[in-house]
Design a protein around this motif. Structure first.
Motif, mmCIF file in Angstrom:
data_model
loop_
_atom_site.group_PDB
_atom_site.id
_atom_site.type_symbol
_atom_site.label_atom_id
_atom_site.label_comp_id
_atom_site.label_asym_id
_atom_site.label_seq_id
_atom_site.Cartn_x
_atom_site.Cartn_y
_atom_site.Cartn_z
ATOM 1 N N TRP A 17 -5.747 1.070 10.032
ATOM 2 C CA TRP A 17 -5.123 0.787 8.734
ATOM 3 C C TRP A 17 -3.784 0.103 8.937
ATOM 4 O O TRP A 17 -3.616 -1.061 8.657
ATOM 5 C CB TRP A 17 -4.942 2.081 7.917
ATOM 6 N N CYS A 18 -2.829 0.839 9.492
ATOM 7 C CA CYS A 18 -1.511 0.236 9.740
ATOM 8 C C CYS A 18 -0.968 0.739 11.076
ATOM 9 O O CYS A 18 0.178 1.160 11.177
ATOM 10 C CB CYS A 18 -0.558 0.568 8.595
ATOM 11 N N ARG A 27 0.811 -1.215 0.000
ATOM 12 C CA ARG A 27 0.000 0.000 0.000
ATOM 13 C C ARG A 27 0.847 1.270 0.000
ATOM 14 O O ARG A 27 0.430 2.300 -0.488
ATOM 15 C CB ARG A 27 -0.947 0.004 1.215
#
Length: 201
Positions: free
Chosen positions: A168-169, A50
């Motif tokens: 998300w991360c 990503r």
């Protein structure tokens, strides 16, 4: 008949004035990159497509002469849109290479986070400790454990629960300070926090 001169040999003798060997200082190393069975410790250089970056392991290894302490972390799962996961402890593998038992003392702990896939190094808050124990076993307020000579054991450290939501991360870790023979060292255990999509009816 003339006698041979007498020779006195001292093999391995040392002067009493020789300085004693210095004791190495504690040190912290990055987590080993080799994969291990514990899913929570498999954060070794994972490529994230990503953002085209390499994800570096967030756990560390603390080394005090003859003793290695490695953060293992825990696995936590929550549902997308639901309540955050609750994390209330961490695991640490201790390798005692000494010829005598070693006592590991629990000194303190911090809750760390990271965003955008960065290793969790930002301190959010100090943690109230619940205790520690050799696994399998319960954490019931103990502050020391003994690792037998030439052996490996896993320490469970309990602390107040912290929320961990994987948006998300995001990354989360427990950093614990131990004392080994009077020498203090902090070791980080990164947690694996997974988000699951809710089931559709």
């Amino acid at each position: 008949m003339r006698g041979w001169p007498m020779l006195l040999l001292c093999i391995g003798c040392a002067s009493t004035d020789a300085p004693s060997r210095p004791v190495p200082s504690p040190r912290v190393e990055p987590e080993a990159s080799a994969p291990r069975a514990n899913a929570a410790s498999e954060h070794h250089e994972v490529h994230d497509e990503r953002d085209d970056r390499t994800r570096v392991a967030g756990s560390t290894v603390g080394v005090v002469e003859g003793v290695r302490i490695q953060g293992r972390g825990e696995l936590a799962i929550h549902t997308h849109g639901g309540d955050a996961a609750q994390i209330a402890g961490a695991s640490f593998e201790v390798v005692n290479e000494r010829e005598v038992p070693v006592t590991i003392e629990l000194v303190g702990a911090r809750w760390l986070t990271g965003v955008s896939c960065e290793p969790p190094r930002e301190e959010r808050a100090p943690l109230k400790l619940a205790g520690m124990a050799l696994r399998p076993g319960l954490v019931e307020g103990a502050t020391t454990v003994e690792i037998p000579a030439r052996s490996t054991g896993t320490i469970g450290v309990g602390h107040e629960a912290r929320e961990a939501y994987q948006g998300w991360c995001e990354r989360f870790a427990t950093a614990v300070t131990f004392a080994v023979g009077g020498q203090r060292i902090e070791v980080i255990a990164e947690h694996e926090v997974q988000r699951e999509e809710p089931l559709r009816e």
